[in-house]
Design a protein around this motif. Structure first.
Motif, PDB file in Angstrom:
ATOM      1  N   VAL A   1       0.835  -1.201   0.000  1.00  8.50           N
ATOM      2  CA  VAL A   1       0.000   0.000   0.000  1.00  8.50           C
ATOM      3  C   VAL A   1       0.872   1.253   0.000  1.00  8.50           C
ATOM      4  CG1 VAL A   1      -1.581   1.353   1.414  1.00  8.50           C
ATOM      5  CG2 VAL A   1      -2.024  -1.047   1.023  1.00  8.50           C
TER       6      VAL A   1
ATOM      7  N   LEU B   1       2.376   1.697  -3.444  1.00 12.84           N
ATOM      8  CA  LEU B   1       1.364   2.146  -4.402  1.00 12.84           C
ATOM      9  C   LEU B   1       0.958   3.586  -4.143  1.00 12.84           C
ATOM     10  CD1 LEU B   1      -0.905  -1.012  -4.707  1.00 12.84           C
ATOM     11  CD2 LEU B   1       0.584  -0.052  -6.462  1.00 12.84           C
ATOM     12  N   GLN B   2       0.881   3.924  -2.849  1.00 11.31           N
ATOM     13  CA  GLN B   2       0.519   5.298  -2.515  1.00 11.31           C
ATOM     14  C   GLN B   2       1.573   6.265  -3.044  1.00 11.31           C
ATOM     15  OE1 GLN B   2      -1.962   6.894  -1.192  1.00 11.31           O
ATOM     16  NE2 GLN B   2      -3.292   5.267  -0.411  1.00 11.31           N
TER      17      GLN B   2
ATOM     18  N   TYR C   1       0.969   8.967  -5.767  1.00  9.24           N
ATOM     19  CA  TYR C   1       1.227  10.352  -5.382  1.00  9.24           C
ATOM     20  C   TYR C   1       2.120  11.032  -6.409  1.00  9.24           C
ATOM     21  CZ  TYR C   1       2.469  14.322  -2.469  1.00  9.24           C
ATOM     22  OH  TYR C   1       2.648  15.580  -1.984  1.00  9.24           O
TER      23      TYR C   1
ATOM     24  N   ARG D   1       2.682  10.091  -9.531  1.00  7.25           N
ATOM     25  CA  ARG D   1       2.136  10.116 -10.881  1.00  7.25           C
ATOM     26  C   ARG D   1       0.990  11.102 -11.005  1.00  7.25           C
ATOM     27  NH1 ARG D   1       1.598   4.028 -12.741  1.00  7.25           N
ATOM     28  NH2 ARG D   1       3.780   3.599 -13.205  1.00  7.25           N
ATOM     29  N   ARG D   2       0.636  11.683  -9.891  1.00  4.92           N
ATOM     30  CA  ARG D   2      -0.544  12.524  -9.947  1.00  4.92           C
ATOM     31  C   ARG D   2      -0.338  13.669 -10.923  1.00  4.92           C
ATOM     32  NH1 ARG D   2      -2.583  15.202  -4.610  1.00  4.92           N
ATOM     33  NH2 ARG D   2      -0.892  16.579  -5.204  1.00  4.92           N
TER      34      ARG D   2
ATOM     35  N   PHE E   1      -5.041  13.107   5.147  1.00  5.25           N
ATOM     36  CA  PHE E   1      -4.489  11.781   4.886  1.00  5.25           C
ATOM     37  C   PHE E   1      -3.705  11.263   6.089  1.00  5.25           C
ATOM     38  CE2 PHE E   1      -0.937   9.143   3.385  1.00  5.25           C
ATOM     39  CZ  PHE E   1      -1.652   8.122   2.798  1.00  5.25           C
TER      40      PHE E   1
ATOM     41  N   ILE F   1      -7.201   4.135   1.857  1.00 11.66           N
ATOM     42  CA  ILE F   1      -5.830   3.969   1.362  1.00 11.66           C
ATOM     43  C   ILE F   1      -5.758   2.957   0.231  1.00 11.66           C
ATOM     44  CG2 ILE F   1      -4.646   4.712   3.465  1.00 11.66           C
ATOM     45  CD1 ILE F   1      -4.213   1.698   4.063  1.00 11.66           C
ATOM     46  N   PHE F   2      -6.851   2.222   0.007  1.00 13.39           N
ATOM     47  CA  PHE F   2      -6.833   1.271  -1.091  1.00 13.39           C
ATOM     48  C   PHE F   2      -7.427   1.851  -2.376  1.00 13.39           C
ATOM     49  CE2 PHE F   2      -5.850  -1.846   2.096  1.00 13.39           C
ATOM     50  CZ  PHE F   2      -5.137  -2.810   1.401  1.00 13.39           C
TER      51      PHE F   2
ATOM     52  N   PHE G   1      -7.030   3.161  -5.269  1.00 12.31           N
ATOM     53  CA  PHE G   1      -5.988   3.511  -6.240  1.00 12.31           C
ATOM     54  C   PHE G   1      -6.564   3.843  -7.612  1.00 12.31           C
ATOM     55  CE2 PHE G   1      -3.629   0.697  -3.275  1.00 12.31           C
ATOM     56  CZ  PHE G   1      -2.775   1.668  -2.797  1.00 12.31           C
TER      57      PHE G   1
ATOM     58  N   TYR H   1      -7.408  20.023  -6.675  1.00 13.88           N
ATOM     59  CA  TYR H   1      -7.645  20.163  -8.104  1.00 13.88           C
ATOM     60  C   TYR H   1      -8.076  21.577  -8.472  1.00 13.88           C
ATOM     61  CZ  TYR H   1      -7.477  15.099  -8.678  1.00 13.88           C
ATOM     62  OH  TYR H   1      -7.073  13.817  -8.723  1.00 13.88           O
TER      63      TYR H   1
END
Lengths: 188, 599, 420
Positions: B105, B108-109, B113, B115-116, C80, C153-154, C156, C415
């Motif tokens: 996790v 991936l986070q 983050y 690639r945002r 977060f 947190i999952f 994605f 954003y």
């Protein structure tokens, strides 16, 4: 002009509802707070009701059940022939595997003097199946008793063992007197 | 931002995606292993190994088998090792999986983050709120009505009878349950068996009692007759209290005074307790609420056809209401010293009543009523034509009657299953005899008793034990040719009946000395003097003997070859009656009050 | 004790006399001659009550901090990290108990059972998030709830669901809430706690089934963000309703929205309301007619649903231990041959009056009957109002957060090009 009026009206309604909800929440809080417990409460087994069905070993949400056997040594008769230690119909009073009742060999015995033995529970091994409790209650003094160990218990909102207990032996007790042992006074 | 740069500098994207991949695969692997482990545990619970248990059983049969012993030990060690290893594996595996997933996790986070990117503005801007709303409405209406229609369909099919059953149970029991069917069937067979014996029996086919007989749901927790079902002094109830105190009220659930005196003992069925009481002029039956002790009803026994105008002469130690009533959940049956026999339903309504003929009995009639199927078994060993009778509980008509050439006796019948058949066993000078309960035929008899017989017999494991004062204690091996295995004259009883287990016989003399013999050899194991006289009969419950002495002290000791007193609670009131038991409770009639003892 | 005595005991032992009386000192404590001293019975103490209040303090701290982060700081990063902290503290350290989601059952049980007394922390855990929501929106969901955090947190690869699918699935929590209150109010069971899918991860312990459900939900949450929060959570229903009237709420733009459409796909939960174009305005008389129709249907729907649910009250009631026991005793009395269940034999041996049990069970069944009428009526009301809601159109010119469904996670804030 019209829009503004509408927005104003909406705000007014919102405020009114908000106050209503706030008052409602407050009322619930106040009404229920008159009925609160004086302190914390924890789950415990009443040994007088327990029938040693063995569900404590399997039904706890923890993989290692929070229910374990407690030996109230003050009640123990120190028998050589211990109904909690030895299998029924056992011929030889020794510590061999074929004589022991406990499936995980969690009871240890120590020779004191002829013919008395001291027993104690090895807590890491005890799984709370209650076989020894049944044996001791049927034949001996009933010094072995199943209790929720508060070092392990996570104090679930609704105890998973209580839900399946056939004798309704589980209840919440004040945390200041967290054990319901027979023949033994809680220190606190 | 500082943190932004920090993370950007931390390795490349490829590194992090590799970390994520590896930890992901690792986590997946562990999960698979954990599932496999779980299935294995399900398959063989190492703690409750049947194999070991059966091996131990085999070892118990042949304790010399050392090979088997070794096998058990190694198997036990193996299974315990396996159990704790699996537990360890699950625990460790769980932590490892958690750790791996955590790393995945995080990786991936970090990737997401970094690639945002600034989002692209979608090409078309179709504002289709209306369409969405319409669709939502359609689906809610469509889906909702399908679900609702199905629910309604099943709702119509659903039967809700639980509530009715439950509330039905609380007031009057439901009809047509198997018990009443059995009673009906038995009734028929009895009639056909015995019609040749007694003409009136045929009439029982026309029952005056409503066939929809109530049946108590929990029939095992009743105490229908004197000294328990069959009158053998053994009760099967559990959790019987061992301590109470009449003076302090500890464990006394209720205490209710009984209007008229009597030495009859309480009987219990369902939610009611029944006792009888009488004096020279009045005879009454009382129905108590089992839970509260309130007297629910009192029935005065009067206007019974055939009642002699003059009451009998009785001794003060017997009284006018010595025989214990009987109940079968349909009715309550009571007999009094003047020969009045009455049947009441559970609410005290009179079903039938009759007089059996004034008993010729110089102390007063005391033999309690027994029940066999739908018959009352009555010992009526009186001066003129001593006999044993069976009377239909439904109609009160005589089913059979057997004349016994014996002296007057005060013992109650004992009805036991002796293996192949059920027998009624009675003791009176000069013999102990057995009768077939369906037709009253004598099955066997043996001369071994004399005098004015008060104690009933005890039965266990093919042996009957009879005793009387100035006579002897005899252990009879029953069968077509009964024989006396042993006898003893050291301690004899004239009021309390003996009780027996397969191994031991317990006897209390009326002067308060309890004694235990080996049932087979007659060897005396122990004796114990309590100091007070005993009129009540001992009962064996849960492996303990409950013996109530005349002062109201209950002597509770193990039914064992060593005398081991468990406790001696005091009722605080004199008593001469035998206690009744239901699960967790004892009912004792004192001289004035009825007590319910429980936790 | 000589050898004879020992043999005697052996015989007692083997003769299988089973009695179960308690607390009788059959074998008194021996008088030791070897100077042996008896050890004392040791029992571990529970976690001190003071920690309970520590939990409460941390909870209040977290709620205040998250509200400040969302409303004042508008910091996604802060939200977060706070959610990670909550996950670790309320989740993995405190093992997911007690949580506000479960506390709603304690509250409803206490409201309907005057004899039930509950800990003060349960009230606080129930009331505080609602109170904060009333002022700041669902900030509790954003960063205090451990169940939300573990799913968050999952998230994605969130895909956006069609809004009507979302609305449809959004009805499930209402039904779940109704059932949870019914079972809690009758003192039967705490189904929300029992079927909590993530508490197993927090404790590293659960049944295989619950692990599987939890794992599947986490997998789903990769693509459909926060599936439990959106489509199951019964406490979320209350927060959703309360949040609609909140005093302040997270807004996408700190000031005037410039309708740049950059945030359109920013929300993984589909909680951003787009501006409505004037072109879609339906004729108002059609709308009004429809609205009147739905308003008339709603009471009818409530009645029908209530009746239907009331037909199932015995199925619901059989979840209750006492009702089930009474039922089983009744059945075992009818069929004597079958081996009665352990509960039945235990009850019989306890010597309690079966009539009392029947009376109590009958009372519980009665409560279920009334309760299931209310449950059905509630479901009918929710369906009716939802239909009515889809008739109304709110006219919007800006991109705004949907005050009901927005979790205040502040993703959209990053954003928005408007910074002042």
């Amino acid at each position: 002009m019209d829009d503004k009026k509408q927005i104003k009206r909406r705000e007014f309604i919102n405020t009114g509802v908000r106050i209503g909800i706030g008052v409602g929440l407050g009322a619930i809080g106040v009404v229920l707070s008159t009925r609160t417990l004086s302190g914390k409460s924890v789950w415990q087994i009443d040994p007088a009701k327990c029938v040693q069905c063995g569900k404590c070993a399997t039904s706890c949400v923890l993989e290692q059940s929070a229910v374990k056997c407690v030996h109230v040594i003050e009640m123990c008769g120190y028998c050589d022939l211990c109904g909690g230690y030895l299998r029924p119909e056992t011929k030889e009073l020794n510590t061999a595997a074929e004589s022991q009742l406990c499936p995980t060999a969690a009871i240890a015995r120590k020779f004191v003097e002829e013919p008395f033995f001291e027993y104690h529970i090895i807590e890491e091994l005890c799984i709370g199946c209650g076989k020894c409790v049944k044996g001791c209650g049927a034949f001996g003094n009933g010094s072995l008793q199943l209790q929720v160990q508060h070092k392990l218990c996570v104090n679930c909102n609704q105890c998973a063992i209580a839900r399946v207990c056939p004798s309704e032996a589980f209840s919440r007790v004040p945390a200041t007197a967290p054990y319901l042992l027979k023949g033994f006074e809680n220190k606190k | 931002m500082f943190k932004n740069i920090d993370i950007k500098n931390l390795g490349s994207d490829r590194l992090w995606s590799r970390i994520a991949l590896v930890s992901g695969i690792f986590a997946l692997l562990i999960c698979v292993l954990l599932i496999a482990n779980y299935i294995q545990i399900k398959k063989a619970d190492p703690v409750n190994m049947k194999v070991i248990n059966s091996l131990v059983e085999r070892l118990n049969q042949d304790p010399t088998d050392s090979k088997l012993r070794e096998e058990i030990r190694s198997l036990d060690l193996l299974s315990r090792k396996a159990y704790f290893t699996t537990k360890w594996q699950i625990r460790t595996g769980g932590y490892m999986a958690l750790l791996a997933i955590g790393i995945m996790v995080i990786a991936l986070q970090i990737i997401s983050y970094r690639r945002r990117i600034i989002p692209q503005v979608p090409k078309e801007n179709d504002d289709n709120t209306m369409l969405f709303q319409k669709k939502a409405r359609t689906w809610i209406v469509g889906g909702g009505s399908i679900i609702l229609a199905t629910a309604i369909l099943f709702a119509i099919l659903a039967t809700n009878e639980l509530k009715d059953n439950l509330s039905g149970k609380t007031i009057s029991q439901e009809t047509g349950s198997p018990n009443s069917d059995i009673t009906a069937k038995v009734n028929d067979s009895v009639i056909s068996d015995t019609s040749s014996l007694n003409q009136t029996a045929a009439d029982t086919a026309v029952s005056s009692v409503d066939q929809t007989a109530p049946v108590v749901a929990d029939s095992k927790d009743n105490f229908p007759t004197f000294r328990g079902p069959g009158g053998n002094g053994i009760a099967t109830q559990k959790n019987i209290p061992v301590s109470w105190n009449g003076a302090s009220g500890a464990n006394i659930l209720w205490k209710t005074s009984i209007p008229l005196p009597g030495f009859s003992s309480p009987v219990v069925w369902g939610d009611k307790v029944f006792v009888t009481g009488a004096n020279a002029t009045k005879r009454e039956v009382y129905g108590f609420d089992r839970l509260t002790g309130k007297i629910l009803w009192t029935v005065a026994v009067e206007n019974v056809p055939g009642t002699p105008a003059q009451g009998p002469k009785v001794s003060s130690e017997t009284g006018y209401a010595a025989p214990t009533a009987a109940t079968d959940g349909v009715g309550v049956y009571a007999i009094f010293s003047n020969g009045d026999l009455i049947a009441l339903d559970m609410n005290g309504k009179k079903l039938w009543a009759q007089n059996l003929g004034a008993p010729g009995n110089h102390y007063g009639h005391s033999s309690s009523l027994m029940l066999y199927k739908d018959m009352l078994i009555i010992q009526y060993d009186q001066k003129t034509s001593p006999k044993l009778m069976a009377i239909s509980v439904k109609t009160g008509k005589l089913v059979w009657s057997t004349i016994r050439p014996v002296k007057i006796s005060w013992a109650s019948p004992v009805i036991v299953n002796t293996g192949k058949r059920t027998e009624i066993i009675l003791a009176a000078e000069p013999y102990v005899a057995s009768y077939n309960p369906t037709n009253g035929q004598e099955l066997w008899k043996i001369d071994c008793i004399s005098g004015e017989v008060g104690p009933s017999v005890a039965y266990a494991n093919g042996m009957v034990f009879s005793v009387n004062d100035y006579s002897k204690l005899a252990a009879i091996k029953i069968g077509a040719q009964p024989s006396i295995l042993w006898e003893n004259t050291d301690y004899l009883s004239d009021i309390p009946s003996p009780v027996a287990t397969d191994k031991y016989v317990f006897l209390s003399t009326s002067y308060g000395l309890a004694v235990c013999y080996d049932a087979v050899s007659g060897e005396k194991y122990w004796e114990k003097e309590f100091g007070n006289s005993v009129f009540s009969s001992p009962m064996i419950v849960e492996g303990k003997v409950y013996l109530l002495d005349r002062t109201g002290i209950m002597h509770i000791f193990k039914a064992d070859k060593e005398y081991k007193s468990l406790s001696d609670p005091d009722l605080g009131e004199k008593s001469a009656c035998t206690p009744a038991f239901t699960n967790g409770k004892i009912y004792i009639r004192g001289d004035k009050n009825l007590y319910c003892i429980g936790k | 004790m000589n050898k004879n005595a020992r043999v005697a005991i052996l015989i007692i032992f083997t003769s299988l006399l089973v009695f179960n009386i308690f607390g009788i000192q059959r074998f008194p404590k021996p008088e030791f001659e070897s100077g042996y001293s008896q050890p004392e019975t040791q029992v571990p103490s529970p976690r001190g009550a003071i920690f309970e209040y520590l939990d409460l303090a941390v909870f209040i701290g977290c709620l205040s901090l998250i509200s400040w982060l969302v409303i004042k700081k508008r910091s996604r990063k802060g939200v977060f990290w706070l959610s990670i902290f909550s996950l670790l503290y309320f989740g993995f350290y405190r093992k997911g108990c007690i949580c506000p989601v479960g506390s709603l059952q304690n509250i409803s049980m206490a409201l309907f059972n005057p004899e039930y007394s509950l800990p003060i922390t349960a009230i606080a855990f129930f009331v505080l998030p609602l109170g904060f929501t009333l002022f700041f929106g669902r900030t509790f969901c954003a960063g205090v709830c451990p169940l939300g955090a573990i799913q968050d947190i999952f998230a994605f690869r969130p895909v956006s669901l069609k809004s009507w699918v979302q609305s449809l699935l959004g009805l499930i929590p209402f039904i779940y809430l109704g059932l949870a209150v019914l079972f809690a109010a009758t003192g039967t069971d705490f189904i929300v706690c029992r079927y909590d899918p993530f508490v197993g991860f927090f404790r590293h312990n659960a049944s295989f089934m619950m692990f599987a459900i939890g794992g599947i939900l986490l997998l789903i949450s990769v693509f459909i963000a926060r599936p439990y929060c959106r489509f199951l959570c019964p406490y979320g229903v209350l927060l959703n309703l309360v949040s609609r009237f909140s005093k302040k709420h997270l807004s996408i733009a700190p000031s005037k929205c410039i309708s740049c459409r950059l945030c359109e796909d920013a929300c993984p939960f589909g909680a951003i309301d787009k501006p409505t174009g004037a072109k879609n305005k339906e004729q108002s008389n059609v709308l009004v007619k429809r609205l009147i129709l739905y308003c008339l249907i709603t009471p009818l729907l409530m009645g029908v649903c209530g009746w239907t649910a009331s037909k199932y009250h015995e199925s619901f009631a059989k979840v209750n231990f006492k009702v089930r026991l009474a039922n089983e005793i009744m059945l075992s009395a009818k069929t004597e041959t079958a081996q009665p269940a352990l509960e039945v034999t235990t009850f019989r041996a306890s010597g309690k009056a079966v009539e009392k049990l029947y009376a109590e069970a009958a009372r519980i069944v009665d409560r279920f009957y009334i309760g299931s009428w209310f449950l059905g009526g509630f479901i009918g009301l929710v369906f009716g109002l939802t239909l009515a809601r889809f008739t109304l159109v709110q006219y919007r010119t800006e991109y705004t957060t949907n005050k009901g469904t927005c979790f205040s996670c502040a993703r959209c804030v990053d954003y928005c090009p408007v910074k002042e």
